[in-house]
Design a protein around this motif. Sequence first.
Motif, short mmCIF file in Angstrom:
data_model
loop_
_atom_site.label_atom_id
_atom_site.label_comp_id
_atom_site.label_asym_id
_atom_site.label_seq_id
_atom_site.Cartn_x
_atom_site.Cartn_y
_atom_site.Cartn_z
N LEU A 199 0.81 -1.13 -0.02
CA LEU A 199 -0.09 0.06 -0.01
C LEU A 199 0.86 1.33 -0.12
CD1 LEU A 199 -2.84 -0.90 2.47
CD2 LEU A 199 -3.01 -0.52 -0.13
N LYS A 200 2.00 1.22 0.78
CA LYS A 200 2.85 2.40 0.67
C LYS A 200 3.59 2.51 -0.74
CE LYS A 200 6.80 4.49 3.04
NZ LYS A 200 7.83 3.97 4.15
N ALA A 201 3.96 1.53 -1.25
CA ALA A 201 4.50 1.67 -2.61
C ALA A 201 3.58 2.09 -3.52
CB ALA A 201 4.85 0.20 -2.85
N ILE A 202 2.31 1.72 -3.36
CA ILE A 202 1.16 2.55 -4.36
C ILE A 202 0.91 3.62 -4.07
CG2 ILE A 202 -1.08 2.22 -5.05
CD1 ILE A 202 -1.10 -0.74 -4.48
N GLY A 203 1.00 4.16 -2.86
CA GLY A 203 1.10 5.49 -2.69
C GLY A 203 1.92 6.32 -2.91
N VAL A 204 3.31 5.67 -3.11
CA VAL A 204 4.43 6.62 -3.48
C VAL A 204 4.17 6.74 -5.29
CG1 VAL A 204 6.94 6.42 -3.99
CG2 VAL A 204 5.90 5.82 -1.61
N PHE A 205 3.91 5.50 -5.64
CA PHE A 205 3.71 5.66 -7.18
C PHE A 205 2.57 6.66 -7.51
CE2 PHE A 205 4.30 0.58 -7.24
CZ PHE A 205 5.83 0.98 -7.17
N ALA A 206 1.51 6.67 -6.87
CA ALA A 206 0.57 7.76 -7.22
C ALA A 206 0.87 8.89 -7.11
CB ALA A 206 -0.94 7.37 -6.23
N VAL A 207 1.76 9.37 -6.03
CA VAL A 207 2.15 10.70 -5.85
C VAL A 207 3.17 11.32 -7.03
CG1 VAL A 207 3.68 11.99 -4.44
CG2 VAL A 207 2.09 10.67 -3.52
N LEU A 208 4.12 10.20 -7.29
CA LEU A 208 4.91 10.49 -8.49
C LEU A 208 4.31 10.72 -9.88
CD1 LEU A 208 7.86 8.02 -7.24
CD2 LEU A 208 7.78 10.41 -7.12
N VAL A 214 18.70 -0.32 0.08
CA VAL A 214 17.31 -1.13 0.30
C VAL A 214 17.12 -2.34 0.72
CG1 VAL A 214 15.14 -1.57 -1.14
CG2 VAL A 214 16.35 0.49 -1.77
N SER A 215 16.46 -2.89 1.35
CA SER A 215 16.31 -4.36 2.13
C SER A 215 15.79 -5.32 0.81
CB SER A 215 15.37 -4.44 3.34
OG SER A 215 14.16 -4.18 2.89
N THR A 216 16.36 -6.29 1.02
CA THR A 216 15.97 -7.48 0.07
C THR A 216 14.42 -7.40 -0.08
OG1 THR A 216 17.98 -8.70 0.36
CG2 THR A 216 16.24 -9.77 -0.54
N ALA A 217 13.76 -7.58 1.20
CA ALA A 217 12.34 -7.74 1.31
C ALA A 217 11.51 -6.53 0.46
CB ALA A 217 11.65 -7.73 2.59
N THR A 218 11.98 -5.26 0.79
CA THR A 218 11.51 -4.00 -0.02
C THR A 218 11.71 -4.31 -1.43
OG1 THR A 218 11.61 -2.72 1.97
CG2 THR A 218 11.50 -1.84 -0.10
N LEU A 278 10.06 -3.37 -6.54
CA LEU A 278 10.39 -3.44 -7.98
C LEU A 278 9.57 -4.18 -8.82
CD1 LEU A 278 14.33 -3.33 -7.25
CD2 LEU A 278 12.70 -1.58 -8.11
N PRO A 279 9.24 -5.30 -8.50
CA PRO A 279 8.18 -6.14 -9.54
C PRO A 279 6.94 -5.57 -9.40
CG PRO A 279 9.58 -7.73 -8.10
CD PRO A 279 9.81 -6.34 -7.63
N LEU A 280 6.52 -4.92 -8.44
CA LEU A 280 5.32 -4.22 -8.28
C LEU A 280 5.26 -2.94 -9.33
CD1 LEU A 280 2.34 -3.86 -7.38
CD2 LEU A 280 3.25 -2.69 -5.52
N ALA A 281 6.72 -2.32 -9.31
CA ALA A 281 6.71 -1.07 -10.09
C ALA A 281 6.68 -1.36 -11.60
CB ALA A 281 8.04 -0.45 -9.54
N ILE A 304 14.72 4.48 -19.72
CA ILE A 304 15.61 4.65 -18.86
C ILE A 304 14.94 5.28 -17.80
CG2 ILE A 304 17.56 6.14 -18.47
CD1 ILE A 304 18.55 5.51 -21.27
N GLY A 305 13.81 6.39 -18.17
CA GLY A 305 13.19 7.01 -16.96
C GLY A 305 12.47 6.09 -16.20
N ASN A 306 11.69 5.10 -16.59
CA ASN A 306 11.03 4.12 -16.05
C ASN A 306 11.90 3.41 -14.87
OD1 ASN A 306 8.55 4.76 -16.85
ND2 ASN A 306 8.76 3.27 -18.75
N VAL A 307 13.07 3.06 -15.34
CA VAL A 307 13.99 1.91 -14.58
C VAL A 307 14.49 3.08 -13.46
CG1 VAL A 307 16.25 0.94 -14.38
CG2 VAL A 307 14.42 0.31 -16.36
N THR A 308 14.85 4.18 -13.81
CA THR A 308 15.39 4.93 -12.80
C THR A 308 14.42 5.51 -11.56
OG1 THR A 308 16.69 6.07 -14.40
CG2 THR A 308 16.55 7.22 -12.02
N ALA A 309 13.10 5.57 -12.10
CA ALA A 309 12.02 6.00 -11.26
C ALA A 309 11.61 4.77 -10.45
CB ALA A 309 10.74 6.60 -11.92
N ASP A 310 11.70 3.45 -10.91
CA ASP A 310 11.42 2.22 -9.93
C ASP A 310 12.53 2.14 -8.96
OD1 ASP A 310 9.50 1.61 -11.79
OD2 ASP A 310 10.52 0.17 -13.01
N MET A 311 13.67 2.43 -9.28
CA MET A 311 14.55 2.26 -8.26
C MET A 311 14.71 3.42 -7.14
SD MET A 311 17.99 1.33 -10.43
CE MET A 311 19.21 0.58 -9.00
#
Length: 433
Positions: A87-96, A304-308, A313-316, A405-412
């Motif tokens: 949920l936090k990841a989706i929130g970050v995605f939405a803001v970006l 970044v932790s392995t779990a995060t 990243l797959p979700l992104a 390139i932009g997508n990969v950079t934003a994912d990380m």
Amino acid sequence: MTRSRTASFFSSLSLWVLVALAGGLAAGAGAQAYGIPGGTGSVGLIDALGQLWLNALRMTIIPLVFSLLVTGIASIADAAATGRLALKAIGVFAVLLVGATIYAFAASIGLHEVWPIAEGAARALIAETSDSAAAEVAANVGGGGLSAFLTSLAPANPIRAAAEDAILAIVVFAIAFGFATTRLETRLRQPVAVFFEGVAQTMIVIVQWVLKVAPLGVFALAFGVGLRAGIGAAGVLGHYIALVCLALIGLLVLTYVVTILWGRIGLARFARGAAPAQVVAFSTQSSLACLPVMVERSVSHLGVSTATAGLVLPLAVAVFRITSSVANLAVVIYVARLTGTEITLATMLAGGLAALAVSVGSVGLPGQVSFFASIAPICLVMGVPIEVLPLLLAVEVVPDIFRTIGNVTADMAAARIVEGRDAAADPEVASGI
């Protein structure tokens, strides 16, 4: 067709489409100067072939967009159900994504003010386009002020809205439909999801069939442009590539700034961590192909932790493409300036909403498929003619590199931001660098 064979097919297709574009412009310019056997009859036949190919692409827009939105929303809902981190990841995605969409309008309109399209060249590319249908859509979007715009969001008759190319209404209905399916029991939800996934894949197969003859279709369309405008029309395509790439480069710079501030990481450290993934993105133009490198570099270099990294990243890659809105709106605004289509506050709002929606729905498609499936709906929402899109698709290879390139950079960047306070300490930040 396997993934590797698909990538190889579209790679070779891009080359042939570029050849067809150049050949069509040259042949048309030659016909303008020296004539053509058969005269107007031959010109009419070539124009008809180009229009037939364009219509074959257009017929897939409504079912493809609707199905992709439904399945895309279902995937996000499933991801959100996995826990607080998702949920936090989706929130970050939405803001970006929202920030990127606002930037898209500012950057593209600003670039056109600084470096406008040459007036004569604009007439060259649009000599054979018809904007009557686009004007009708624009009236539906922008006419009557804000009240009419709000009324148009909910289609009284979705079938009629689809027939009239009222894409924004269809997008709103698809979003509501997608979220409604997530409330169903599993035994009812799964058949619905499978059905629309099947519809989407079927439309993609049709688009792939149409794209197999893309060199012929693009040649026919480019021939008409070359016949009416000469070889000088090629200059507009170079200008188009430059403006779209500049908008994407600006987004990349902003991504670094946001990551430094929000992700609390030094510029040099983030740049070193992201660089190998960016190299893979440049060479493959596939975010999915970059996933292993993104995970490894995020863990080993970005704190970044392995779990995060393993979740975010797959979700992104599945649902987050920050360059989608920027590049798609850059294309739409360019075509609007080419055709003299007015961009109002209402059409910007409608286009922004559509761009956000299709950025989720179009993920995972080959570049040539996603170009038309993503941009045509936004054009229709904003009342911008789509007839010139096949010519722009022919030169999409260069902007697509910057998209990836932009997508990969934003994912990380998103992975580092989601990690937040739990990220490994950054010595550069600690030292004030």
